[in-house]
Design a protein around this motif. Structure first.
Motif, PDB file in Angstrom:
ATOM      1  N   GLU A 240       0.591  -1.234   0.061  1.00 54.34           N
ATOM      2  CA  GLU A 240      -0.011  -0.136  -0.009  1.00 54.34           C
ATOM      3  C   GLU A 240       0.853   1.244  -0.006  1.00 54.34           C
ATOM      4  O   GLU A 240       1.855   1.362   0.718  1.00 54.34           O
ATOM      5  CB  GLU A 240      -0.918   0.174   1.282  1.00 54.34           C
ATOM      6  N   TYR A 276      -1.835  -0.531  -4.026  1.00 60.21           N
ATOM      7  CA  TYR A 276      -2.981  -0.026  -3.345  1.00 60.21           C
ATOM      8  C   TYR A 276      -3.020   1.220  -2.527  1.00 60.21           C
ATOM      9  O   TYR A 276      -1.798   1.351  -1.846  1.00 60.21           O
ATOM     10  CB  TYR A 276      -3.641  -1.087  -2.375  1.00 60.21           C
ATOM     11  N   GLU A 278      -5.318   4.495  -0.343  1.00 62.75           N
ATOM     12  CA  GLU A 278      -6.688   5.007   0.206  1.00 62.75           C
ATOM     13  C   GLU A 278      -6.597   6.639   0.235  1.00 62.75           C
ATOM     14  O   GLU A 278      -5.509   7.156   0.642  1.00 62.75           O
ATOM     15  CB  GLU A 278      -7.152   4.336   1.431  1.00 62.75           C
ATOM     16  N   SER A 279      -7.845   7.108   0.055  1.00 61.63           N
ATOM     17  CA  SER A 279      -7.865   8.853   0.224  1.00 61.63           C
ATOM     18  C   SER A 279      -9.238   9.259   0.447  1.00 61.63           C
ATOM     19  O   SER A 279     -10.208   8.494   0.773  1.00 61.63           O
ATOM     20  CB  SER A 279      -7.088   9.028  -1.245  1.00 61.63           C
ATOM     21  N   LYS A 297      -9.470   4.015  -9.879  1.00 61.64           N
ATOM     22  CA  LYS A 297     -10.337   3.585  -8.764  1.00 61.64           C
ATOM     23  C   LYS A 297     -10.881   2.192  -9.004  1.00 61.64           C
ATOM     24  O   LYS A 297     -11.019   1.725  -9.795  1.00 61.64           O
ATOM     25  CB  LYS A 297     -11.543   4.800  -8.697  1.00 61.64           C
ATOM     26  N   ALA A 300     -15.130  -0.320  -3.426  1.00 63.51           N
ATOM     27  CA  ALA A 300     -14.697   0.043  -2.116  1.00 63.51           C
ATOM     28  C   ALA A 300     -14.421  -1.166  -1.240  1.00 63.51           C
ATOM     29  O   ALA A 300     -15.036  -2.179  -1.549  1.00 63.51           O
ATOM     30  CB  ALA A 300     -16.108   0.562  -1.500  1.00 63.51           C
ATOM     31  N   SER A 303     -11.886  -0.239   5.189  1.00 63.70           N
ATOM     32  CA  SER A 303     -10.808   0.660   5.425  1.00 63.70           C
ATOM     33  C   SER A 303     -10.689   0.913   6.934  1.00 63.70           C
ATOM     34  O   SER A 303     -11.670   0.813   7.900  1.00 63.70           O
ATOM     35  CB  SER A 303     -10.997   1.973   4.791  1.00 63.70           C
ATOM     36  N   SER A 308     -11.535   7.620   4.683  1.00 61.90           N
ATOM     37  CA  SER A 308     -11.233   7.069   3.443  1.00 61.90           C
ATOM     38  C   SER A 308     -12.762   6.905   2.867  1.00 61.90           C
ATOM     39  O   SER A 308     -13.609   6.239   3.237  1.00 61.90           O
ATOM     40  CB  SER A 308     -10.675   5.614   3.519  1.00 61.90           C
ATOM     41  N   GLN A 311     -10.914   4.117  -2.737  1.00 68.58           N
ATOM     42  CA  GLN A 311      -9.741   3.382  -2.823  1.00 68.58           C
ATOM     43  C   GLN A 311      -9.185   3.171  -4.422  1.00 68.58           C
ATOM     44  O   GLN A 311      -9.871   3.070  -5.333  1.00 68.58           O
ATOM     45  CB  GLN A 311     -10.037   1.879  -2.394  1.00 68.58           C
TER      46      GLN A 311
END
Length: 317
Positions: A240, A276, A278-279, A297, A300, A303, A308, A311
């Motif tokens: 990640e 990977y 997340e944001s 993208k 989902a 998380s 988040s 993803q």
């Protein structure tokens, strides 16, 4: 032209203005030569209206690619000079229609010889040059529509300043910078969460000792950005990309992109096939950066972060 040889391309605006002023002065004298009661700056509006159809200021502005206030001012000047008339649109009383007056129509009918002579003179001038100015202007206009000079200068500035950026591996002396840079942006937009504290308080135990990596961006030898590559216990993803942060004091210097590229290259060297991340979509510059790096993208997933809401993954080729 010695001045422009000294300044180089920096003075392109001044040089173009000087050329424009030279041609405009000649144009004013050419109108006098043919006894044409006209000012050079009026010609684009005059030409459009000479095609015989009344138009709104908005329509004229779009056609000649001038601003609405500029065309409105020219039209008022031409009205005062008796070349143009304004009246309400018969079908929509809210719109003012502009057309040539009887005087304007007479001038348009008598300009045939002037058009011919001016075109021939310009063609003769162009035949004496090695470069076709008319085509060059078209090319410049097209290219500047795709990307403005301002944006091109921004890119050059970023590229130059990025030479002062050095990406290095994390060592213990960067621990505080890793924490501070991340705490700053997280606290600005969201709130610190348990997963944040685990990574930032103990990067060695949470990231490095588990097979992950942290990279630090030095700007003028000072830590200005950080990013982690965290080993994941997941059948779909090996790593990640996380905890990317750049100091607000040096944003706009391409540091985020350089860090992201370095993290991707690190994953590639480790044999990873996918990365990977997340944001949150509120972080538009970050999302744009991830797209620029090649992330897309994905559906989902569960998380550990409340903040988040998106993803993304990068397939390494």
């Amino acid at each position: 032209m010695n001045f422009f040889n000294k300044t180089g391309k920096m003075a392109i605006g001044s040089r173009l203005r000087m050329l424009t002023e030279m041609i405009t002065e000649d144009a004013a004298n050419i109108y006098k030569l043919y006894n044409t009661d006209m000012q050079p700056k009026w010609f684009p509006v005059f030409y459009v209206l000479s095609q015989g159809e009344a138009k709104t200021i908005t329509d004229i502005a779009k056609e000649i690619r001038h601003s609405h206030p500029s065309v409105s001012k020219i039209a008022r000047e031409m009205v005062k000079h008796g070349l143009v008339i304004e009246k309400k649109d018969n079908t929509d009383g809210r719109r003012n229609m502009v057309s040539l007056s009887a005087k304007g129509l007479t001038i348009a009918q008598n300009m045939g010889d002037q058009y011919t002579d001016v075109n021939l003179a310009i063609e003769q001038l162009m035949s004496q040059t090695r470069n076709d100015l008319w085509k060059a202007i078209e090319e410049w206009e097209f290219l500047l529509e795709q990307k403005s000079l301002l944006n091109r200068v921004r890119e050059q500035k970023k590229e130059r300043e990025s030479t002062n950026v050095k990406i290095v591996d994390y060592i213990p002396k960067y621990k505080q910078a890793f924490r501070d840079l991340n705490t700053e942006w997280i606290s600005k937009w969201f709130k610190m969460e348990e997963a944040d504290y685990k990574a930032l308080d103990n990067p060695e135990g949470y990231i490095l000792n588990k097979g992950g990596y942290i990279l630090v961006a030095l700007y003028n030898n000072q830590p200005a950005g950080v990013c982690a590559l965290i080993k994941m216990d997941d059948p779909d993803y090996e790593y990640e990309m996380a905890k990317m942060a750049v100091s607000p004091a040096v944003q706009g210097k391409n540091i985020g992109f350089l860090l992201g590229n370095a993290i991707v290259e690190k994953a590639r060297l480790l044999g990873a096939k996918k990365i990977y991340l997340e944001s949150n979509t509120i972080l538009k510059p970050a999302i744009n950066l991830y797209h620029k790096l090649g992330f897309n993208k994905v559906a989902a997933r569960t998380s550990p972060y409340e903040r988040s809401n998106i993803q993304m993954e990068l397939i390494i080729k």
